[in-house]
Design a protein around this motif. Structure first.
Motif, PDB file in Angstrom:
ATOM      1  N   LEU A  75       0.830  -1.209   0.000  1.00 27.38           N
ATOM      2  CA  LEU A  75       0.000   0.000   0.000  1.00 27.38           C
ATOM      3  C   LEU A  75       0.856   1.247   0.000  1.00 27.38           C
ATOM      4  N   TRP A  76       1.926   1.252   0.774  1.00 24.77           N
ATOM      5  CA  TRP A  76       2.861   2.390   0.803  1.00 24.77           C
ATOM      6  C   TRP A  76       3.485   2.611  -0.577  1.00 24.77           C
ATOM      7  N   GLN A  77       3.962   1.545  -1.179  1.00 30.08           N
ATOM      8  CA  GLN A  77       4.571   1.664  -2.505  1.00 30.08           C
ATOM      9  C   GLN A  77       3.556   2.143  -3.530  1.00 30.08           C
ATOM     10  N   GLY A  78       2.333   1.665  -3.452  1.00 32.39           N
ATOM     11  CA  GLY A  78       1.308   2.091  -4.403  1.00 32.39           C
ATOM     12  C   GLY A  78       0.935   3.557  -4.242  1.00 32.39           C
ATOM     13  N   LEU A  79       0.841   4.036  -3.010  1.00 39.52           N
ATOM     14  CA  LEU A  79       0.508   5.442  -2.794  1.00 39.52           C
ATOM     15  C   LEU A  79       1.621   6.373  -3.272  1.00 39.52           C
ATOM     16  N   VAL A  80       2.872   6.005  -2.967  1.00 42.47           N
ATOM     17  CA  VAL A  80       3.993   6.851  -3.403  1.00 42.47           C
ATOM     18  C   VAL A  80       4.079   6.887  -4.925  1.00 42.47           C
ATOM     19  N   THR A  81       3.875   5.747  -5.565  1.00 45.71           N
ATOM     20  CA  THR A  81       3.952   5.704  -7.032  1.00 45.71           C
ATOM     21  C   THR A  81       2.757   6.371  -7.665  1.00 45.71           C
ATOM     22  N   GLY A  82       1.564   6.123  -7.131  1.00 40.84           N
ATOM     23  CA  GLY A  82       0.364   6.698  -7.727  1.00 40.84           C
ATOM     24  C   GLY A  82       0.274   8.202  -7.558  1.00 40.84           C
ATOM     25  N   LEU A  83       0.637   8.711  -6.384  1.00 39.68           N
ATOM     26  CA  LEU A  83       0.582  10.151  -6.127  1.00 39.68           C
ATOM     27  C   LEU A  83       1.834  10.880  -6.585  1.00 39.68           C
ATOM     28  N   GLU A  84       2.852  10.130  -7.051  1.00 44.37           N
ATOM     29  CA  GLU A  84       4.112  10.707  -7.533  1.00 44.37           C
ATOM     30  C   GLU A  84       4.744  11.625  -6.486  1.00 44.37           C
ATOM     31  N   LEU A  85       4.851  11.100  -5.272  1.00 46.08           N
ATOM     32  CA  LEU A  85       5.443  11.882  -4.193  1.00 46.08           C
ATOM     33  C   LEU A  85       6.953  11.939  -4.365  1.00 46.08           C
ATOM     34  N   PRO A  86       7.572  13.109  -4.171  1.00 47.84           N
ATOM     35  CA  PRO A  86       9.031  13.216  -4.329  1.00 47.84           C
ATOM     36  C   PRO A  86       9.749  12.510  -3.187  1.00 47.84           C
ATOM     37  N   PRO A  87      10.979  12.033  -3.414  1.00 48.41           N
ATOM     38  CA  PRO A  87      11.709  11.296  -2.363  1.00 48.41           C
ATOM     39  C   PRO A  87      12.039  12.131  -1.138  1.00 48.41           C
ATOM     40  N   TYR A  88      12.163  13.465  -1.285  1.00 48.11           N
ATOM     41  CA  TYR A  88      12.506  14.265  -0.123  1.00 48.11           C
ATOM     42  C   TYR A  88      11.317  14.473   0.813  1.00 48.11           C
ATOM     43  N   LEU A  89      10.113  14.029   0.390  1.00 52.10           N
ATOM     44  CA  LEU A  89       8.959  14.045   1.271  1.00 52.10           C
ATOM     45  C   LEU A  89       8.717  12.661   1.884  1.00 52.10           C
ATOM     46  N   VAL A  90       8.421  11.711   1.038  1.00 53.82           N
ATOM     47  CA  VAL A  90       8.207  10.324   1.485  1.00 53.82           C
ATOM     48  C   VAL A  90       8.859   9.402   0.470  1.00 53.82           C
ATOM     49  N   PRO A  91       9.930   8.732   0.815  1.00 57.96           N
ATOM     50  CA  PRO A  91      10.545   7.790  -0.128  1.00 57.96           C
ATOM     51  C   PRO A  91       9.742   6.494  -0.198  1.00 57.96           C
ATOM     52  N   SER A  92       9.861   5.835  -1.310  1.00 60.66           N
ATOM     53  CA  SER A  92       9.186   4.550  -1.474  1.00 60.66           C
ATOM     54  C   SER A  92       9.967   3.452  -0.750  1.00 60.66           C
ATOM     55  N   PRO A  93       9.318   2.331  -0.419  1.00 58.20           N
ATOM     56  CA  PRO A  93      10.052   1.225   0.218  1.00 58.20           C
ATOM     57  C   PRO A  93      11.203   0.702  -0.626  1.00 58.20           C
ATOM     58  N   LEU A  94      11.032   0.680  -1.949  1.00 62.32           N
ATOM     59  CA  LEU A  94      12.117   0.206  -2.807  1.00 62.32           C
ATOM     60  C   LEU A  94      13.325   1.136  -2.735  1.00 62.32           C
ATOM     61  N   GLN A 152      22.259  13.856  10.484  1.00 65.62           N
ATOM     62  CA  GLN A 152      23.004  14.236   9.293  1.00 65.62           C
ATOM     63  C   GLN A 152      22.143  14.124   8.033  1.00 65.62           C
ATOM     64  N   ALA A 153      21.346  13.055   7.956  1.00 66.59           N
ATOM     65  CA  ALA A 153      20.467  12.901   6.802  1.00 66.59           C
ATOM     66  C   ALA A 153      19.399  13.987   6.766  1.00 66.59           C
ATOM     67  N   GLY A 154      18.928  14.421   7.930  1.00 64.37           N
ATOM     68  CA  GLY A 154      17.953  15.506   7.964  1.00 64.37           C
ATOM     69  C   GLY A 154      18.554  16.827   7.516  1.00 64.37           C
ATOM     70  N   PHE A 155      19.794  17.116   7.905  1.00 60.45           N
ATOM     71  CA  PHE A 155      20.444  18.352   7.467  1.00 60.45           C
ATOM     72  C   PHE A 155      20.678  18.354   5.964  1.00 60.45           C
ATOM     73  N   GLN A 156      20.956  17.191   5.406  1.00 62.77           N
ATOM     74  CA  GLN A 156      21.235  17.080   3.979  1.00 62.77           C
ATOM     75  C   GLN A 156      19.989  16.783   3.149  1.00 62.77           C
ATOM     76  N   LEU A 157      18.829  16.717   3.785  1.00 63.43           N
ATOM     77  CA  LEU A 157      17.564  16.354   3.113  1.00 63.43           C
ATOM     78  C   LEU A 157      17.681  15.011   2.390  1.00 63.43           C
ATOM     79  N   ASN A 158      18.463  14.123   2.963  1.00 62.03           N
ATOM     80  CA  ASN A 158      18.585  12.769   2.430  1.00 62.03           C
ATOM     81  C   ASN A 158      17.568  11.894   3.167  1.00 62.03           C
ATOM     82  N   ILE A 159      16.296  12.062   2.809  1.00 65.61           N
ATOM     83  CA  ILE A 159      15.212  11.404   3.524  1.00 65.61           C
ATOM     84  C   ILE A 159      15.254   9.886   3.361  1.00 65.61           C
TER      85      ILE A 159
END
Length: 301
Positions: free
Chosen positions: A62-81, A254-261
Motif C-alpha cells: 500500500l505504501w509503494q502504491g501510494l507513493v507511485t500513484g501520487l508521484e510523491l518526491p523522495p525528499y517528502l516520502v521515499p518509497s520502500p524500494l 546528518q540525513a535531515g540536514f542534507q535532506l537525504n530522507i
C-alpha cells in the motif's frame, strides 16, 4: 435324587473353528500421533510469524502504491524500494552506526538489569526500606532523560559511558517495579509453610520469592529492552557525537540536514528492526525459562 432339569455348566464353551473364522476381524486403530496431527498453518508458532508478515507485506504494498500513484518526491516520502536501495548502498556507514547503537543498548540493558534486581532485593527485605526509597525510583522514571542527559554527559567524561548511563536510567524502572512486585507476590500459604519450617531469609528468597518473581521479572525485561534502545538513541541525539563513534541517531541528524530522507528512513528501519529483535530475544528467553512449568507459557489459547 435326580433333578428334573439339567444344570448348565458355568464354564463357557468355545465356538467351533468354523464359527471363529467367520467372525469379522477388527481393523487396527490408527496411530494417535497421526490422528492429532495439526496442519502447518493452524499451529500457533507458525501463525505468530505468518500473520504479522502478511500484514507487513500488505502495508508495504500500500505504501509503494501510494507513493507511485501520487508521484510523491523522495525528499517528502521515499518509497520502500528506494529505502531498501539506500540501505544497501549506504550500508558501510549505517552498519557501523548500528553496531555503536546496539553496543550502547546492550551495555545499558545489562547495567539496568543488574541494578534493578539488586534494588528489588533490597526493597523486599523490609517494607520500611521500600516505602522510603521507592518514590525515588519513581522520580527517575518521570524525569525526562532529555533534561538530565546534558548533565550526565558533562559529569561523565567518556561519551560512551555517559550514553550508557543515560540509557540505563531509562530502562531501570520497569525492572525495579516488576521484580519487586514479583518478589512480593508470594502465596501466603507457602510463606507460612516456610516460616513453619524455620527457613532463613536467604532460603525464602532463593527457593520461594525468586521462582515466584520470574514471570514478573521477564515481563520487565521485555519492556526494558525497548526502553534501553530508546534511551540509547536519545542519548546519541543529546551527545551529538560524530565520526567513527557515531550511532544511528547521528545518521538521522546528518540525513535531515542534507535532506537525504531515504537514508533517514533506512536508519529508522534499522532502529525498528533492532527493537523487534530485542523483544523476540526476550520472548525466547522467557519461554526458555518458564515454558516447562509456568501457565503463562503453557496456555494453548
Amino acid at each position: 435324587m435326580s433333578t428334573p432339569f439339567p444344570i448348565a455348566s458355568a464354564t463357557p464353551v468355545a465356538p467351533p473353528r468354523s464359527a471363529r473364522s467367520a467372525q469379522p476381524t477388527r481393523a487396527p486403530a490408527p496411530h494417535r500421533a497421526a490422528a492429532r496431527r495439526i496442519p502447518l498453518m493452524a499451529q500457533p508458532r507458525v501463525q505468530r510469524v505468518v500473520y504479522p508478515l502478511l500484514v507487513g507485506l500488505v502495508l508495504i504494498a500500500l505504501w509503494q502504491g501510494l507513493v507511485t500513484g501520487l508521484e510523491l518526491p523522495p525528499y517528502l516520502v521515499p518509497s520502500p524500494l528506494l529505502m531498501m536501495k539506500t540501505l544497501f548502498t549506504d550500508w558501510a556507514a549505517l552498519g557501523a552506526s548500528l553496531w555503536v547503537t546496539v553496543k550502547i543498548t546492550v551495555l545499558a540493558f545489562g547495567v539496568a538489569t543488574v541494578a534493578g534486581v539488586l534494588i528489588s532485593f533490597l526493597f523486599v527485605q523490609s517494607k520500611r526500606i521500600e516505602t522510603a526509597l521507592f518514590p525515588y525510583a519513581v522520580l527517575l522514571q518521570v524525569t525526562p532523560i532529555v533534561a538530565v542527559a546534558p548533565l550526565i554527559i558533562i559529569w561523565v567524561k567518556d561519551p560512551m559511558a555517559s550514553m550508557v548511563v543515560c540509557a540505563a536510567l531509562v530502562a531501570l524502572f520497569p525492572i525495579i517495579s516488576n521484580t519487586t512486585l514479583g518478589l512480593r507476590s508470594v502465596e501466603p500459604d507457602l510463606q507460612s509453610y516456610f516460616k513453619l519450617n524455620r527457613a532463613t531469609r536467604l532460603q525464602t528468597l532463593v527457593r520461594l520469592r525468586i521462582p515466584s518473581a520470574l514471570p514478573y521479572f521477564f515481563g520487565g525485561l521485555r519492556i526494558s529492552s525497548g526502553l534501553a534502545l530508546i534511551g540509547a538513541v536519545v542519548a546519541e541525539f543529546v551527545a551529538g557525537t560524530g565520526g567513527t563513534g557515531a550511532g544511528l541517531a547521528y545518521q538521522i541528524l546528518q540525513a535531515g540536514f542534507q535532506l537525504n530522507i531515504p537514508r533517514m528512513f533506512a536508519a529508522l528501519l534499522l532502529i525498528s528492526l533492532t527493537g523487534v529483535a530485542l523483544f523476540v530475544l526476550m520472548a525466547w528467553l522467557t519461554r526458555l525459562a518458564l515454558g516447562s512449568w509456568h501457565a503463562s507459557e503453557n496456555s494453548q489459547d
